[in-house]
Design an enzyme around this catalytic site. Sequence first.
Site, short mmCIF file in Angstrom:
data_model
loop_
_atom_site.label_atom_id
_atom_site.label_comp_id
_atom_site.label_asym_id
_atom_site.label_seq_id
_atom_site.Cartn_x
_atom_site.Cartn_y
_atom_site.Cartn_z
N ALA A 1 0.87 -1.18 0.00
CA ALA A 1 0.00 0.00 0.00
C ALA A 1 0.90 1.23 0.00
O ALA A 1 2.06 1.16 0.41
CB ALA A 1 -0.89 -0.02 1.23
N GLY B 1 0.62 -4.99 1.06
CA GLY B 1 -0.67 -5.06 0.37
C GLY B 1 -0.54 -5.72 -1.00
O GLY B 1 -1.50 -6.31 -1.49
N GLU C 1 -0.71 -9.29 -0.29
CA GLU C 1 -2.09 -9.60 0.09
C GLU C 1 -3.01 -9.62 -1.14
O GLU C 1 -3.89 -10.47 -1.24
CB GLU C 1 -2.58 -8.56 1.12
CG GLU C 1 -1.88 -8.75 2.46
CD GLU C 1 -2.13 -7.62 3.44
OE1 GLU C 1 -2.06 -6.44 3.03
OE2 GLU C 1 -2.37 -7.90 4.63
N GLU D 1 5.26 -4.98 6.84
CA GLU D 1 4.57 -3.91 7.59
C GLU D 1 5.17 -3.70 8.98
O GLU D 1 5.19 -2.59 9.50
CB GLU D 1 3.07 -4.25 7.73
CG GLU D 1 2.27 -4.16 6.45
CD GLU D 1 2.22 -5.46 5.67
OE1 GLU D 1 3.11 -6.32 5.88
OE2 GLU D 1 1.30 -5.62 4.85
N1 DAK Z 1 4.57 3.20 -0.84
C1 DAK Z 1 4.93 4.35 -1.43
N2 DAK Z 1 6.02 4.48 -2.21
C2 DAK Z 1 6.78 3.40 -2.40
C3 DAK Z 1 6.47 2.15 -1.81
C4 DAK Z 1 5.30 2.07 -1.00
N3 DAK Z 1 4.87 0.93 -0.44
N4 DAK Z 1 7.43 1.27 -2.17
C5 DAK Z 1 8.29 1.93 -2.96
N5 DAK Z 1 7.90 3.21 -3.10
C6 DAK Z 1 8.55 4.26 -3.88
C7 DAK Z 1 9.80 4.79 -3.17
O1 DAK Z 1 9.45 5.73 -2.21
C8 DAK Z 1 10.57 5.36 -4.33
O2 DAK Z 1 10.00 6.61 -4.66
P1 DAK Z 1 10.94 7.93 -4.81
O3 DAK Z 1 11.69 8.02 -3.54
O4 DAK Z 1 11.82 7.61 -5.98
O5 DAK Z 1 9.97 9.04 -5.06
C9 DAK Z 1 10.25 4.40 -5.47
O6 DAK Z 1 9.05 3.74 -5.11
C10 DAK Z 1 11.34 3.36 -5.68
O7 DAK Z 1 11.59 2.72 -4.42
P2 DAK Z 1 13.05 2.57 -3.80
O8 DAK Z 1 13.93 3.69 -4.23
O9 DAK Z 1 12.87 2.36 -2.34
O10 DAK Z 1 13.53 1.24 -4.51
P3 DAK Z 1 14.54 0.14 -3.96
O11 DAK Z 1 14.75 -0.79 -5.10
O12 DAK Z 1 15.72 0.77 -3.31
O13 DAK Z 1 13.74 -0.61 -2.80
C11 DAK Z 1 11.80 -1.75 -1.85
C12 DAK Z 1 12.61 -1.38 -3.13
C13 DAK Z 1 10.53 -2.44 -2.32
C14 DAK Z 1 12.63 -2.73 -1.01
C15 DAK Z 1 11.51 -0.47 -1.04
O14 DAK Z 1 10.94 0.52 -1.92
C16 DAK Z 1 10.57 -0.71 0.08
O15 DAK Z 1 10.95 -1.22 1.14
N6 DAK Z 1 9.28 -0.32 -0.10
C17 DAK Z 1 8.28 -0.41 0.92
C18 DAK Z 1 7.82 -1.86 1.11
C19 DAK Z 1 6.79 -1.97 2.23
O16 DAK Z 1 7.07 -1.64 3.38
N7 DAK Z 1 5.57 -2.39 1.89
C20 DAK Z 1 4.48 -2.53 2.82
C21 DAK Z 1 3.72 -1.21 2.88
S1 DAK Z 1 2.39 -1.23 4.10
C22 DAK Z 1 -5.21 -1.81 4.02
C23 DAK Z 1 -4.84 -2.67 3.02
C24 DAK Z 1 -3.51 -2.95 2.82
C25 DAK Z 1 -2.55 -2.35 3.61
C26 DAK Z 1 -2.92 -1.51 4.61
C27 DAK Z 1 -4.25 -1.21 4.81
N8 DAK Z 1 -6.60 -1.50 4.20
C28 DAK Z 1 -7.60 -2.23 3.47
C29 DAK Z 1 -7.00 -0.44 5.09
C30 DAK Z 1 -1.15 -2.64 3.33
C31 DAK Z 1 -0.14 -2.01 3.95
C32 DAK Z 1 1.18 -2.07 3.32
O17 DAK Z 1 1.37 -2.65 2.28
#
Ligand code: DAK
Length: 259
Positions: free
Chosen positions: A67, A110, A113, A133
Amino acid sequence: MEFQFIIVEPDFQPHIALVRLYRPKELNALNLQLMLELKQALSALDENESVRCIIITGNEQAFAAGADIKQMESRTPVDLLKIDQFETWDQIRKTKKPIIAAVSGFCLGGGCELAMTCDMIIASESAKFGQPEIKLGIMPGAGGTQRLTRAVGKALAMEMVLTGRFLSAEGAQKAGLVNKVVPDEVYLDEAVKLAGEIALMSPIAVRLAKESVLKTYECSLQEGLHFERKNFYLCFASEDQKEGMKAFVEKRKPDFKGY
Ligand code: DAK
């Protein structure tokens, strides 16, 4: 079908629709608008008589990295309650036609998921699955603790959910999370092949069978068997059942019409 963050091709292949998540710069992070578009697209494809199977994919780098964290960062519980995003996710889950996730690269939070909400997952060798998360100070909220545990078992699910560690495509296959792992160049072709096989079957039998398999998650064995039996009887109300059995007797391929 025109959308901002997804690309939809209802006639990608005969009877196969393709939905491509399209926020490439953000690794297909799932913002509210994208999820709303996905819900609308799936609902339209579900209604479209010519579509028998749906593939959801991203790009080589990412299926979806979760997400959108930037959109979620300042949310309050009341915001979340008002937005009620779970309603959107629930609608996606209720799609009647089979959905295959064709996954390459990051499939996180997400994104993972969403892939698990699909009925089958075809992964490229470079796919990485995870529920990170916990590293953000939250926990999975769209089925991650439930579907992952059912798919891979308690030990691995607990490890992934509590540490945020990623699981390789190979590991995901060993654990039963994905159907097949193939080289990066052919993961979409492989998903199309699987979808094509399903598209040759009776859409009515496919729908009832999908419904019955998913029922496993919601009820006791007795209730599930009862549900299965009713759906089995229902197949015999279709022309497709007659065609399927007639074709067998006549030693030819069936031509299922979907009624
Ligand atoms: N959200 C927003 N931006 C994201 C992102 C994300 N989840 N993942 C990557 N990006 C963006 C980065 O910010 C970056 O943008 P800029 O800085 O260039 O503007 C761009 O994508 C490229 O990412 P990186 O520069 O970080 O790329 P790397 O190859 O170095 O790293 C990575 C890739 C996937 C390891 C890293 O980006 C990362 O750790 N991303 C976050 C992964 C994460 O934590 N995902 C879980 C998010 S929480 C719900 C339903 C679902 C959910 C919640 C509620 N409801 C129904 C209410 C789900 C929650 C989640 O998924």
